[in-house]
Design a protein around this motif. Structure first.
Motif, PDB file in Angstrom:
ATOM      1  N   ASP A   1     -76.859  97.932 -12.885  1.00  0.00           N
ATOM      2  CA  ASP A   1     -75.883  97.600 -13.940  1.00  0.00           C
ATOM      3  C   ASP A   1     -75.389  98.840 -14.681  1.00  0.00           C
ATOM      4  OD1 ASP A   1     -76.043  94.997 -13.323  1.00  0.00           O
ATOM      5  OD2 ASP A   1     -77.424  94.453 -14.953  1.00  0.00           O
ATOM      6  N   SER A   2     -76.232  99.903 -14.683  1.00  0.00           N
ATOM      7  CA  SER A   2     -75.864 101.130 -15.403  1.00  0.00           C
ATOM      8  C   SER A   2     -74.497 101.637 -14.955  1.00  0.00           C
ATOM      9  CB  SER A   2     -76.912 102.212 -15.153  1.00  0.00           C
ATOM     10  OG  SER A   2     -77.001 102.515 -13.767  1.00  0.00           O
TER      11      SER A   2
ATOM     12  N   LYS B   1     -71.878  99.861 -13.692  1.00  0.00           N
ATOM     13  CA  LYS B   1     -70.805  99.015 -14.219  1.00  0.00           C
ATOM     14  C   LYS B   1     -70.584  99.285 -15.715  1.00  0.00           C
ATOM     15  CE  LYS B   1     -71.408  94.631 -13.212  1.00  0.00           C
ATOM     16  NZ  LYS B   1     -71.673  93.215 -13.502  1.00  0.00           N
ATOM     17  N   THR B   2     -71.683  99.404 -16.444  1.00  0.00           N
ATOM     18  CA  THR B   2     -71.587  99.608 -17.898  1.00  0.00           C
ATOM     19  C   THR B   2     -70.870 100.912 -18.230  1.00  0.00           C
ATOM     20  OG1 THR B   2     -73.701  98.475 -18.052  1.00  0.00           O
ATOM     21  CG2 THR B   2     -72.965  99.662 -20.022  1.00  0.00           C
TER      22      THR B   2
ATOM     23  N   ALA C   1     -66.888 101.643 -19.836  1.00  0.00           N
ATOM     24  CA  ALA C   1     -66.653 102.386 -21.083  1.00  0.00           C
ATOM     25  C   ALA C   1     -65.688 103.555 -20.889  1.00  0.00           C
ATOM     26  CB  ALA C   1     -67.986 102.883 -21.628  1.00  0.00           C
TER      27      ALA C   1
END
Ligand SMILES: [Zn+2]
Length: 426
Positions: A285-286, A288-289, A293
């Protein structure tokens, strides 16, 4: 996004003895690129002139940042021959700080846990410097090999970290793979933005990596650079300024997929990126996050336009602060002469009439030399405590809060000024 292709038949600065303008994107060949920052002409940051020698002609190079709307890469507008940027008379010393050592120890623990490394696994570090990163893997039981072109590699070898003293090329990668077998991990910390022909470096990395191999890179992070107004890290060593998106696009052109990414504190804000062959590993997920941003397209253009304006204003603000000091008759010096200080003093126009001298810790090779492009001498730090100048501008401002207490403890009583993002008394 259109299908991206590698640039072909591009003139190379290496071996030219001069420089070549970047006329299409270094990653995806897109043209034209958009100019997003112009710092004017700058001297090479490692150009060293001994204090007291008569001024003679020196090369200066345009220093612009260009934006590629196709792959999102922000890059320098000019590539300068490495023989000019890294002159032989100025040996690179690693100057490994505690922050860097802690960061490499952290990289090791993270990689070991995430990749379940075993003792059979081979770890190769490109641009391995003094072997600091590989020491952690070696102590952890992995087989290690450093590849480092400069004499700093001898320090690593003396510490027991096997080091091949060569420039990294696809040919060297093939030789290494024949001799040592496939690598489980290949790392490149802070050299991934410097090397001119980035695609052949990635070709070489792919030769080295086994099927389940993982490539880990660390680079100065574009978004942090913009947010903290670190325009002073723009100089000719740094050909590319990666966002996660531009880096992922570049790696994707080689069939590599980013599966984990993390912001880290080194160099005032960097990004650590893990990549593997496509579909070899689940994507965390890191990724995508962080991607969510990051601005892109018109949002990135707007962000870069705001950055350009802020850089200009920061110059005027610093000059205003300095003018007020000089009008009152103050003596001003500088604290530390990292490469980034060269960009700052030359862009802002701080010269020897404004800054008496710049202090460096005893033992620095810069002592007795002039700041690039100026007549400001670099002197030993003890001068600061005997002279007690009214103000000291901290050129390594990204670690100003760490430096200030040390300077106070050693007895400096004057004003300590952090020049960026806004002039601030510490
Ligand atoms: Zn591009």
């Amino acid at each position: 996004m259109t299908t991206m292709k590698r640039p072909v038949n591009v003139a190379r600065a290496a071996g030219s003895g001069a420089s070549v303008p970047i006329e299409c994107c270094q990653a995806c060949a897109h043209a034209p690129l958009e100019n997003v920052l112009s710092l004017g002409y700058m001297p090479p940051v490692n150009q060293v002139v001994a204090a007291g020698t008569p001024p003679r002609q020196q090369p200066w190079f345009p220093t612009d940042l260009l934006y590629c709307a196709s792959c999102e890469l922000v890059q320098l507008g000019l590539a300068v021959d490495p023989v000019i940027i890294f002159p032989p008379e100025y040996p690179y010393t690693s100057g490994t700080t505690r922050l860097l050592r802690d960061n490499f120890a952290d990289l090791y623990s993270e990689a070991r846990a995430m990749l379940a490394l075993s003792e059979r696994d081979l770890v190769i570090d490109i641009g391995s410097n003094d072997g600091t990163l590989l020491t952690s893997f070696k102590n952890g039981g992995q087989r290690t090999l450093g590849i480092e072109p400069t004499d700093v590699g001898k320090i690593a070898a003396a510490r027991g970290v096997a080091t091949l003293q060569r420039y990294f090329t696809p040919q060297v990668a093939e030789e290494v793979r024949r001799a040592h077998g496939p690598a489980r991990v290949v790392t490149a910390a802070n050299c991934f933005a410097h090397i001119e022909d980035i695609h052949s470096i990635i070709d070489g990395i792919l030769y080295l990596l086994g099927t389940d191999g993982v490539f880990i890179s660390e680079s100065h992070y574009l978004i942090g650079l913009i947010e903290r107004l670190q325009y002073d890290t723009v100089y000719h060593e740094h050909l590319r300024y990666y966002s996660l998106r531009s880096l992922a696009n570049l790696l994707q052109m080689h069939g590599l997929e980013v599966f984990h990414a993390r912001l880290i504190p080194t160099h005032g804000g960097s990004i650590r990126v893990y990549a593997a062959r496509r579909s070899e590993r689940p994507v965390n997920d890191s990724v995508k996050t962080l991607l969510a941003a990051e601005p892109q397209g018109d949002a990135m253009r707007a962000r870069l336009a705001a950055f350009r304006r802020e850089v200009m204003l920061s110059k005027l603000r610093l000059l205003t602060a300095v003018r007020d000091l000089k009008e009152s008759g103050a003596h001003i010096c500088g604290i530390s002469a990292p490469s980034r200080a060269s960009t700052l003093v030359n862009y802002v126009g701080l010269d020897a009439d404004i800054i008496d001298y710049v202090c460096e810790i005893a033992g620095s090779l810069k002592i007795g030399k002039l700041m690039p492009g100026t007549a400001i001498p670099v002197v030993e730090e003890s001068r600061l405590f005997t002279d007690q100048p009214d103000c000291a501008i901290v050129f390594s401002w990204h670690i100003a809060d760490e430096l200030a207490p040390k300077l106070r403890a050693k007895g400096y009583r004057g004003k300590l000024l952090s020049p960026l993002p806004t002039p601030r008394e510490i």
